[in-house]
Design an enzyme around this catalytic site. Sequence first.
Site, PDB file in Angstrom:
ATOM      1  N   GLU A 243       0.890  -1.179   0.000  1.00 53.70           N
ATOM      2  CA  GLU A 243       0.000   0.000   0.000  1.00 53.70           C
ATOM      3  C   GLU A 243       0.918   1.216   0.000  1.00 53.70           C
ATOM      4  OE1 GLU A 243      -3.126  -0.033  -0.331  1.00 53.70           O
ATOM      5  OE2 GLU A 243      -3.905  -1.922   0.461  1.00 53.70           O
ATOM      6  N   CYS A 277      -2.695   8.711   3.171  1.00 54.07           N
ATOM      7  CA  CYS A 277      -2.355   8.158   1.859  1.00 54.07           C
ATOM      8  C   CYS A 277      -3.437   8.479   0.837  1.00 54.07           C
ATOM      9  CB  CYS A 277      -2.141   6.656   1.960  1.00 54.07           C
ATOM     10  SG  CYS A 277      -3.507   5.803   2.752  1.00 54.07           S
TER      11      CYS A 277
END
Length: 469
Positions: A243, A277
Amino acid sequence: METYDALLASITPTSGPTRTILDPATGEAVGEAPVHTVEDLEHAVKAAQEAQPAWAALGHEGRSAAILKATEAVERSAEELAQLLSREQGKPLNGPNARFETGACAAWLRAAATTPLEPETIVDDGGTRAEVHYRPIGVVGAIGPWNWPMMITVWQIAPALRMGNAVVVKPSEHTPLSVLALIRVINEELPEGLVSVVSGGRGVGARLAEHPAIGKITFTGSTATGKAIIKSSADTVKRLTLELGGNDAGIVLPDADPKAIAQDLFWGAFINTGQTCAALKRLYVHEDIYDAVCQELTAVAAAMPMGNGLDENNVLGPLQNKSQYDIVANLVDAARNSGARILLGGNPDTDQPGYFYPATLVADIDNDNPLVTEEQFGPALPIIKYSTVDQAVAMANGLDVGLGASVWSSDLPAAREVAARIQAGTVWINKHGVVDPRIPFGGAKQSGYGLEFGVEGLKALGVPQVING
Ligand code: NAD
């Protein structure tokens, strides 16, 4: 119930080298973190190898019951954990911040314990019966970032545990205390050695990624480190879930209502003071409503209090560390020098202690400006004007990352059509960055590969095995 001081004392090393962790809001000491070495990593891996077979033998039901107990332990200590998180990471207790994060830890643990996962019958035609089962991998390494240190650790360890694995966690060197405290609390309900934290630097992370006894790495962090981990893990052909970084675009279609969307646009971009993020990091607005969106967003952002996270009034906090502060400050300065218009912020008070950078909105900025093309990871949002939807989609897809994106419109079918054209792992409509333990989450392009959450997230922490016969 344990006090904050008792929680902190329980993770304070009594021997070995330590490092003082400083509060990014004040510069004051929060606590002492151990400085673990690759030797400590070896001990943790060995303990994990020893604990894993008995844990796997408990089966889904036994493991889920233990994970549910760990969830309750997190809920019991939620306030003390949130206090520590706020001091170490900087995020306020209030708003979608520290208490929200400890709440999410419990939610994701519970989801990992309760999501059903049955073997899948692929063929059963009288002649052939083929089933897919998901077996434990063994020992999993979890390497995490500093922005949502507790929640992301849970995202990594909860499905790993449910699937019968042991885990060695390597937290960011910026936020080790949060992760040490969280795991200490979770470990009240788990067998010894099953989950341990190795609080070391990048070298320890690199060794974990190449370690022959580690079957999989779940990594959340920057794209550059993700590439290093792919290389370190190559010799042992490790499974990876990556990720990585993002630079999420939002496209506001001409029929959107600027006033109605302003609050959600703000939190989509500024949640955790922009250090997220899948935050909105580039906003594309149609020329017909550009000025109205800029005006409404400025009004919302100007009203959001920023300051020390322990003050209940605040909903925005400092940047977590000096290098992140410098990245944001330099990108905004460069944007201003290029002729872009600062609608709000861009003027940090350098006499104030702490890494506070004000919520900043930048208009009339070119799409190739570094504040648009690089991941700012902080409270500074560029707003770019577009004329046609084709142009907006091309700009949204113009970078080599694709974690999330969003489309904002009063016309849902039209928004869905635009969403389908965007290269990103998730495209939200009239919201941004909203994650849910039932819904798979992962990146496209250089934002990584592999999925987390839901049944897909469980499968990712198992080895698929076909029984054919
Ligand atoms: P980072 O890549 O600098 O560090 C992450 C972790 O990797 C740390 O624990 C670090 O010690 C470790 N590490 C560093 N070098 C290593 C190596 N060679 N081998 C193994 N481990 C190593 O990231 P960061 O600055 O902590 O986090 C911010 C970044 O994370 C941003 O790019 C953000 O977008 C990304 N992020 C992505 C997601 C997601 O779900 N996709 C979520 C949160 C953050």
